[in-house]
Design a protein around this motif. Structure first.
Motif, short mmCIF file in Angstrom:
data_model
loop_
_atom_site.label_atom_id
_atom_site.label_comp_id
_atom_site.label_asym_id
_atom_site.label_seq_id
_atom_site.Cartn_x
_atom_site.Cartn_y
_atom_site.Cartn_z
N SER A 163 0.96 -4.75 12.95
CA SER A 163 1.02 -5.98 12.16
C SER A 163 -0.17 -6.07 11.20
O SER A 163 -0.07 -6.67 10.12
N PHE A 164 -1.30 -5.49 11.58
CA PHE A 164 -2.48 -5.48 10.73
C PHE A 164 -2.16 -4.75 9.42
O PHE A 164 -2.49 -5.22 8.33
N PHE A 165 -1.48 -3.61 9.54
CA PHE A 165 -1.15 -2.82 8.35
C PHE A 165 -0.10 -3.54 7.50
O PHE A 165 -0.14 -3.47 6.27
N ALA A 168 -0.99 -4.52 3.74
CA ALA A 168 -0.17 -3.99 2.64
C ALA A 168 0.21 -5.12 1.69
O ALA A 168 0.17 -4.97 0.46
N CYS A 169 0.59 -6.27 2.27
CA CYS A 169 0.97 -7.42 1.43
C CYS A 169 -0.19 -7.89 0.57
O CYS A 169 0.00 -8.41 -0.53
N LEU A 170 -1.42 -7.75 1.11
CA LEU A 170 -2.58 -8.32 0.41
C LEU A 170 -3.25 -7.34 -0.54
O LEU A 170 -4.14 -7.70 -1.29
N SER A 171 -2.80 -6.07 -0.50
CA SER A 171 -3.50 -5.05 -1.27
C SER A 171 -3.17 -5.07 -2.76
O SER A 171 -2.00 -5.03 -3.14
N PRO A 172 -4.20 -5.11 -3.61
CA PRO A 172 -3.94 -5.06 -5.05
C PRO A 172 -3.98 -3.62 -5.59
O PRO A 172 -3.78 -3.40 -6.77
N LEU A 226 -2.37 2.82 -4.79
CA LEU A 226 -2.38 3.97 -3.87
C LEU A 226 -2.59 3.52 -2.42
O LEU A 226 -1.91 3.97 -1.50
N GLU A 227 -3.54 2.63 -2.26
CA GLU A 227 -3.84 2.15 -0.90
C GLU A 227 -2.63 1.39 -0.34
O GLU A 227 -2.27 1.53 0.82
N ARG A 228 -2.03 0.61 -1.20
CA ARG A 228 -0.88 -0.19 -0.78
C ARG A 228 0.27 0.71 -0.32
O ARG A 228 0.92 0.44 0.70
N GLU A 229 0.44 1.79 -1.04
CA GLU A 229 1.52 2.71 -0.70
C GLU A 229 1.31 3.28 0.71
O GLU A 229 2.21 3.34 1.54
N LYS A 230 0.06 3.67 0.97
CA LYS A 230 -0.28 4.25 2.29
C LYS A 230 -0.09 3.19 3.39
O LYS A 230 0.45 3.47 4.46
N LEU A 231 -0.54 1.97 3.08
CA LEU A 231 -0.44 0.90 4.08
C LEU A 231 1.02 0.58 4.39
O LEU A 231 1.39 0.32 5.55
N LEU A 232 1.85 0.61 3.35
CA LEU A 232 3.28 0.35 3.55
C LEU A 232 3.90 1.43 4.43
O LEU A 232 4.72 1.15 5.30
N GLY A 290 6.95 5.42 9.69
CA GLY A 290 5.55 5.85 9.58
C GLY A 290 4.79 5.76 10.90
O GLY A 290 3.58 5.98 10.94
N GLN A 291 5.51 5.45 11.99
CA GLN A 291 4.81 5.15 13.24
C GLN A 291 4.09 6.34 13.85
O GLN A 291 3.04 6.21 14.45
N GLU A 292 4.67 7.52 13.68
CA GLU A 292 4.02 8.70 14.25
C GLU A 292 2.70 8.98 13.52
O GLU A 292 1.68 9.27 14.13
N GLU A 293 2.79 8.83 12.21
CA GLU A 293 1.60 9.07 11.39
C GLU A 293 0.52 8.03 11.70
O GLU A 293 -0.67 8.35 11.81
#
Ligand code: 2AM
Length: 597
Positions: free
Chosen positions: A312-314, A318-322, A325-331, A338-341
């Motif tokens: 839930s943190f991620f 992700a919603c808050l990221s401007p 690139l970072e947002r993509e990774k967080l999503l 993406g759970q295994e990763e």
């Protein structure tokens, strides 16, 4: 038909069930459903009759027991006089959290599901059986189950078309708003904390006792692999009351360097003060936070920045990221695929919230302060077996803690928040205070005089038995049999001189197993077997109680096995007969255990 409110009730021991419940709450709000999330024991059960839609989220602990914060509810719901139509209005679903390495896997969830059906509730779907043993954790079972749940719920109560579902990428409003004050208030957070030092009732989570630490002493030898501390608090005037087997809860705080780093990465000024306001009426502010509160106090005492973040943190990050690139990774980390990763990035190496934020600096620097309490979970108190007797030493409370430290593939060693914090405190350098309170543990000792007790406590597992022996000796009781195991007599034999002295006085019989002092390992269960005739005589002829405490890995199963073979050899029982004998001792509370990971 108007859309009903959804009620999520949880029974949580370590916080996972609460976390899942809060996730349910967020998902409900995305679907425009009013949702209350509450611990089972803080909900007035008689109102269940008026609830149209309830999701129960329940962990199963140790031997198939419900968590502490649903014990009253558990007693209530199994009362005999409840009629089969007690819950006739209610649609329900049960989400269980358990561990399939235990025999009673998800026992609480399964039993609750059956009972709710019996009382006239309608199940929306079969109980979900989340499993800690699954490589991806309980989410592996929870994710598909939640999808089915929302389909069912929205089938019954569709989302109003003019509003629609709030899509995953859009943040929900924060639960609180932080209003910054100009300057420093007259009474600062630290002082308010002290103002709680003399609470009206017995100390509790809301109002802990600030206990002066008077001893913090390493009790393992210099060459021992583990740093184990004997810690003593002065509890004069605290109103604390406890019996042998009870535990003390300690509210730890974050390391100062972590607090500074967190503030730096998020661009927060630790010296500023704010007041906290709930966004929706009726939502209580966390009782542990003073008002007004400094940012430093919030981060040091409340936000669990050293914990491993949950999914839930991620999602929220992700919603808050401007930052694209970072947002993509967080999503990616928040998506089911993406759970295994995420597991190998976070859970396996035990990466902390603070470390993750440092890995996503553009996002961290843009987090609106109002979201801090939605993003970072609160620091949970840690429980330790009390190692001293109130009767023998009315002004003392002692514990024996192993300082948790281990290496993962990350460069920095992982450190247990509470044990490392306690170990870092030095009462020799000035006054040190630790917020604490007590609660009953899972061990209770017999009231009847003359009943012998056999206690098996290797390593720090001996702590509750130190309390029991002190108390029983102070009461003049004999029949104290202690099996203690450690690696080396001169490195980790806790309280050796005390035990020896008590033996000399005839108050205790001590049996030791020094596992590494000879070629082959010798453990407490080997001593038990050697003393089979005595153990059988005590249990079968003298009605002795048997206790076991310590590390949960192999030891509890090994000790139980030793016992059942004693029952066979000394009592002439068959294999199943011996297992049954042990189960009967367990039911009569004459076999009790407290084990920890
Ligand atoms: P070891 O570390 O030499 O294996 C306290 O930790 C003591 O418990 C140590 O002497 C440890 O021995 C011992 N121990 C480890 N595994 C055990 C088990 N399965 N049963 C009983 N004692 C055990």
């Amino acid at each position: 038909m108007p859309r009903p409110g959804l009620l999520v009730l949880f029974g949580s021991q370590t916080g996972t069930a609460q976390d899942v419940s809060e996730r349910l709450g967020r998902e409900a709000r995305r679907r425009r459903l009013d949702c209350r999330v509450q611990a089972l024991d803080s909900y007035s059960v008689v109102n269940l009759i008026n609830e149209p839609l309830v999701i129960f989220v329940c962990a199963t602990t140790g031997q198939g027991d419900p968590p502490d914060n649903m014990k009253n509810f558990w007693r209530f719901i199994f009362r005999k006089h409840l009629s089969p139509t007690s819950l006739c209005q209610m649609d329900f679903a049960v989400l269980g959290l358990g561990d399939s390495s235990y025999a009673k896997f998800n026992f609480v969830a399964k039993k609750l599901h059956r009972r709710l059906l019996q009382l006239g509730g309608s199940a929306l779907l079969p109980a979900c059986l989340g499993d800690d043993q699954h490589e991806l954790g309980p989410d592996a079972a929870i994710d598909p189950w939640l999808q089915d749940l929302w389909e069912k719920v929205l089938g019954l109560y569709p989302v109003p078309p003019d509003l629609g579902v709030i899509p995953p990428g859009v943040p929900l409003p924060s639960r609180f708003t932080l209003h910054f004050l100009l300057g420093t208030p007259r009474m600062r957070s630290e002082e308010q904390h002290v103002a709680h030092a003399d609470p009206p009732g017995p100390p509790s989570e809301q109002q802990p006792f600030l206990a002066p630490m008077v001893i913090n002493q390493r009790v393992t030898g210099p060459s021992h692999f583990q740093d184990v501390r004997l810690i003593e608090f002065d509890i004069t005037g605290s109103g604390l009351s406890f019996a042998p087997g009870d535990v003390v809860l300690i509210q730890p705080e974050n390391q100062a360097s972590h607090v500074q780093q967190f503030c730096r990465v998020l661009g927060l000024d630790p010296s500023r003060y704010f007041t906290l306001l709930p966004r929706e009426p009726g939502v209580p502010c966390p009782a542990q936070l003073p008002q007004p509160c400094s940012v430093r106090h919030l981060v040091s005492h409340y936000l669990d920045i050293a914990s491993v973040p949950r999914r839930s943190f991620f999602e929220l990050l992700a919603c808050l990221s401007p930052h694209e690139l970072e947002r993509e990774k967080l999503l990616q980390f928040s998506a089911p695929q993406g759970q295994e990763e995420l597991y190998s990035y976070c859970n396996r190496p035990r990466r902390t919230i603070l470390e993750v934020l440092c890995d996503f600096p553009h996002t961290a620097g843009a987090i609106p302060v109002d979201y801090l309490l939605d993003l970072v979970p609160p620091i949970r108190p840690r429980a330790f077996s009390i190692a001293s007797s109130l009767l023998a030493h009315p002004s003392k409370l002692q514990i024996l803690i192993a300082v948790v430290q281990y290496q993962t593939r990350l460069k920095e060693p992982r450190r247990g928040l509470c044990s490392s914090w306690l170990a870092s405190l030095d009462p020799g350098r000035g006054p040190v205070q630790v917020p604490l309170w007590v609660r009953p543990g899972s061990l209770t000792f017999p009231e009847t005089p003359d009943v012998p007790v056999i206690m098996v406590g290797p390593g720090t597992g001996v702590a509750p038995f130190r309390a029991a022996v002190q108390e029983r000796v102070a009461q003049g009781r004999t029949g104290n049999f202690l099996f203690f195991g450690c690696r080396w007599r001169d490195q980790d034999f806790y309280w050796e001189s005390e035990w020896v002295e008590l033996e000399r006085k005839g108050c205790l019989r001590l049996f030791t197993a020094f596992s590494r002092e000879q070629e082959r390992k010798v453990y407490v269960q080997h001593r038990l077997r050697e003393l089979g005739p005595l153990v059988w005589e005590l249990l079968d002829h003298q009605g002795a109680y048997f206790y076991l405490a310590g590390n949960a890995k192999r030891m509890p199963a090994d000790v139980s096995e030793a016992l059942t073979s004693i029952f066979q050899e000394e009592g002439g029982l068959s294999g199943p007969g011996a297992a049954d004998y042990l189960a009967r001792l367990q039911r009569a509370l004459r076999f009790q255990s407290e084990t920890w990971a």
